[in-house]
Design a protein around this motif. Structure first.
Motif, PDB file in Angstrom:
ATOM      1  N   GLU A   7       0.815  -1.196   0.063  1.00 28.25           N
ATOM      2  CA  GLU A   7       0.111  -0.067   0.016  1.00 28.25           C
ATOM      3  C   GLU A   7       0.928   1.135  -0.248  1.00 28.25           C
ATOM      4  O   GLU A   7       1.574   1.556   0.777  1.00 28.25           O
ATOM      5  CB  GLU A   7      -0.927  -0.020   1.162  1.00 28.25           C
ATOM      6  N   TYR A   8       0.654   2.107  -0.990  1.00 26.07           N
ATOM      7  CA  TYR A   8       1.336   3.198  -1.106  1.00 26.07           C
ATOM      8  C   TYR A   8       0.777   4.467  -0.739  1.00 26.07           C
ATOM      9  O   TYR A   8      -0.688   4.428  -0.613  1.00 26.07           O
ATOM     10  CB  TYR A   8       1.704   3.412  -2.742  1.00 26.07           C
ATOM     11  N   ASP A   9       1.329   5.615  -0.882  1.00 27.47           N
ATOM     12  CA  ASP A   9       0.602   6.882  -0.487  1.00 27.47           C
ATOM     13  C   ASP A   9      -0.344   7.102  -1.692  1.00 27.47           C
ATOM     14  O   ASP A   9       0.192   6.818  -2.833  1.00 27.47           O
ATOM     15  CB  ASP A   9       1.401   8.062  -0.374  1.00 27.47           C
ATOM     16  N   SER A  10      -1.391   7.590  -1.256  1.00 27.09           N
ATOM     17  CA  SER A  10      -2.614   7.577  -2.437  1.00 27.09           C
ATOM     18  C   SER A  10      -2.056   8.641  -3.730  1.00 27.09           C
ATOM     19  O   SER A  10      -2.598   8.360  -4.950  1.00 27.09           O
ATOM     20  CB  SER A  10      -4.085   8.023  -2.079  1.00 27.09           C
ATOM     21  N   SER A  11      -1.198   9.645  -3.422  1.00 26.96           N
ATOM     22  CA  SER A  11      -0.855  10.452  -4.558  1.00 26.96           C
ATOM     23  C   SER A  11       0.490  10.420  -5.204  1.00 26.96           C
ATOM     24  O   SER A  11       1.085  11.088  -5.740  1.00 26.96           O
ATOM     25  CB  SER A  11      -0.712  11.860  -3.812  1.00 26.96           C
ATOM     26  N   TRP A  12       1.169   8.942  -4.643  1.00 33.95           N
ATOM     27  CA  TRP A  12       2.545   8.637  -5.429  1.00 33.95           C
ATOM     28  C   TRP A  12       2.520   8.641  -6.896  1.00 33.95           C
ATOM     29  O   TRP A  12       1.448   8.431  -7.504  1.00 33.95           O
ATOM     30  CB  TRP A  12       2.790   7.528  -4.690  1.00 33.95           C
ATOM     31  N   MET A  13       3.740   8.510  -7.472  1.00 33.70           N
ATOM     32  CA  MET A  13       3.897   8.745  -8.879  1.00 33.70           C
ATOM     33  C   MET A  13       3.423   7.523  -9.358  1.00 33.70           C
ATOM     34  O   MET A  13       3.263   7.640 -10.738  1.00 33.70           O
ATOM     35  CB  MET A  13       5.427   9.094  -9.110  1.00 33.70           C
ATOM     36  N   GLY A  14       3.308   6.461  -8.937  1.00 27.91           N
ATOM     37  CA  GLY A  14       2.772   5.039  -9.853  1.00 27.91           C
ATOM     38  C   GLY A  14       1.287   4.807  -9.292  1.00 27.91           C
ATOM     39  O   GLY A  14       1.084   3.849  -9.687  1.00 27.91           O
ATOM     40  N   ARG A  15       0.448   5.933  -8.881  1.00 26.29           N
ATOM     41  CA  ARG A  15      -0.761   5.640  -8.452  1.00 26.29           C
ATOM     42  C   ARG A  15      -1.770   4.958  -9.686  1.00 26.29           C
ATOM     43  O   ARG A  15      -2.568   4.280  -9.172  1.00 26.29           O
ATOM     44  CB  ARG A  15      -1.332   6.622  -8.076  1.00 26.29           C
ATOM     45  N   THR A  16      -1.293   5.332 -10.953  1.00 33.84           N
ATOM     46  CA  THR A  16      -2.155   4.923 -11.867  1.00 33.84           C
ATOM     47  C   THR A  16      -1.848   3.308 -12.228  1.00 33.84           C
ATOM     48  O   THR A  16      -2.763   2.414 -12.845  1.00 33.84           O
ATOM     49  CB  THR A  16      -1.950   5.538 -13.331  1.00 33.84           C
ATOM     50  N   GLN A  17      -0.827   2.723 -11.661  1.00 29.74           N
ATOM     51  CA  GLN A  17      -0.435   1.251 -11.775  1.00 29.74           C
ATOM     52  C   GLN A  17      -1.074   0.504 -10.326  1.00 29.74           C
ATOM     53  O   GLN A  17      -1.394  -0.574 -10.501  1.00 29.74           O
ATOM     54  CB  GLN A  17       1.096   1.091 -11.909  1.00 29.74           C
ATOM     55  N   ALA A  18      -0.770   1.262  -9.422  1.00 34.72           N
ATOM     56  CA  ALA A  18      -1.211   0.556  -7.950  1.00 34.72           C
ATOM     57  C   ALA A  18      -1.359   1.415  -6.677  1.00 34.72           C
ATOM     58  O   ALA A  18      -0.475   2.173  -6.956  1.00 34.72           O
ATOM     59  CB  ALA A  18      -0.306  -0.612  -7.684  1.00 34.72           C
TER      60      ALA A  18
END
Length: 402
Positions: free
Chosen positions: A131-142
């Protein structure tokens, strides 16, 4: 079809079981505390307690008349990404994708006759959460990827001769998954669950008074997860979906050998059939595919381990072990949802006999995870960079003989 995880039988809440996987892929090998100190070396041959129901059901023939095992592991995984996304959409590196988890398990074995034992185990064989920060750079992938499983495993063991024992069990498995990512239609959330079944087999050969060899096999479990997809910014796209998932089979060959009165040595090699995980495809009720299927193309993998026990006295046993766990994921197919890499285990543990009927085990392991490279093109973006990761595991177990 929303069967919630905390409704499962026997009241064991496994809400914490889905963290970054600790064996390679998303398998969970933390099925007891007594084996952790050996890095789980030789578990199909050691048969030290009722957790052998998972590792090799034939080992129940070596247990006391009745035995209950209650165990739990605190697992702290860490995974941090450093890299870029193209085209640039802003956002940070995502933070630590790991999270502290608690994984419990329980086993009970009973002597039905001089040659036959019955048992039942309750445990989580697979688990995953990134689980990543919701605004991270890879958010369109996961953003969030979570898989939880729970296995109810009734088993039987038969002592076929003075030197050979055979065992078998049935796995009744529940699986639940959640996937999220960002899209032009807002936050996309896919949830689903299902029941499946499989089996496990085992054989234990007492080669000599000092040496045992064990073989164990777990079948694959086919799951068709059914649930819903929701789009926070475009509710008209919401609807039922399903996804097929084959949880892999595995086979273990183990040896346990006593070196005199003080020392035991253990070794193990385990194969896992990850090559059946070749894509992640989510399908709508109409048959249309939701988004673009993610090609996984995983490979079968091996785990190698060696360990030793030192019997300090009649009450205290000290343990140690190392293991190497191959990743099934190649650099070409690594994804942000499962940024897996090979890992090396270093483990220590101890057992203390509290009384004639109760035993306490504790164990600790640190997993050194190789840096995981990623260059993934998905949903119109290319995510490139490297993951650095590690895992710490602390386990405890109480064994009661009746």
């Amino acid at each position: 079809m929303k069967i919630r995880f905390n409704r499962l039988a026997l009241g064991l809440a496994l809400a914490g079981c889905g963290s970054l996987a600790h064996a390679a892929g998303f398998a969970l090998i933390e099925q007891n505390a007594s084996g952790l100190g050996n890095a789980y070396a030789g578990q199909a041959a050691s048969a030290q307690d009722a957790s052998t129901i998972y590792f090799n059901p034939a080992g129940m023939t070596l247990l006391p008349d009745s035995q209950l095992v209650l165990a739990g592991s605190l697992i702290s995984p860490h995974a941090e990404f450093a890299g870029t996304v193209s085209p640039a959409i802003g956002g940070g590196d995502g933070g630590d994708a790991g999270d502290l988890a608690f994984v419990p398990n329980a086993y009970f074995a009973y002597r039905l006759s001089p040659d036959v034992r019955l048992g039942v185990g309750l445990y989580a064989p697979f688990g995953l959460k990134t689980e990543y920060d919701s605004s991270w750079m890879g958010r369109t992938q996961a953003i969030k990827s979570e898989l939880k499983t729970i296995n109810l495993n009734p088993a039987i063991a038969w002592q076929a001769s003075e030197t050979l024992s055979l065992g078998a069990g049935v796995s009744i498995q529940y699986a639940e998954a959640t996937l999220t990512n960002s899209s032009p239609a807002g936050l996309v959330t896919v949830e689903g669950d299902n029941y499946g079944w499989g089996f496990n087999l085992g054989a234990l050969w007492q080669m000599s008074e000092a040496t045992r060899i064990g073989f164990a096999y777990h079948s694959e479990v086919d799951q068709t997860l059914e649930g819903d997809a929701t789009f926070s910014g475009m509710p008209a796209l919401n609807g039922p979906v399903s996804a097929s998932l084959s949880l892999p089979d595995s086979a273990s060959l183990s040896i346990f050998h006593k070196l005199g009165a003080r020392w035991d040595v253990l070794a193990d090699v385990t194969w896992t059939g990850w090559s059946n995980f070749y894509e992640l495809r989510i399908v709508r009720e109409s048959g249309a595919v939701l988004g673009t299927p993610t090609i996984e193309n995983w490979d079968d993998s091996y785990r190698y381990s060696v360990g030793a026990n030192y019997h300090f006295d009649d009450k205290l046993t000290l343990r140690g072990g190392v293991a190497y766990d191959e990743t099934p994921v190649s650099d070409a197919y690594r994804t942000a949802r499962i940024p897996d890499e090979s890992r090396t285990w270093l483990a220590f543990g101890a057992q203390y006999r509290l009384s004639d009927t109760s035993i306490l085990d504790v164990g600790y392991a640190h997993l050194f995870i190789d840096d995981a490279r990623i260059n993934k093109v998905e949903n119109g973006a290319t995510l490139s960079g490297t993951y650095e990761g590690s895992v710490d595991i602390l386990s405890a177990q109480l064994t009661l003989n009746f």
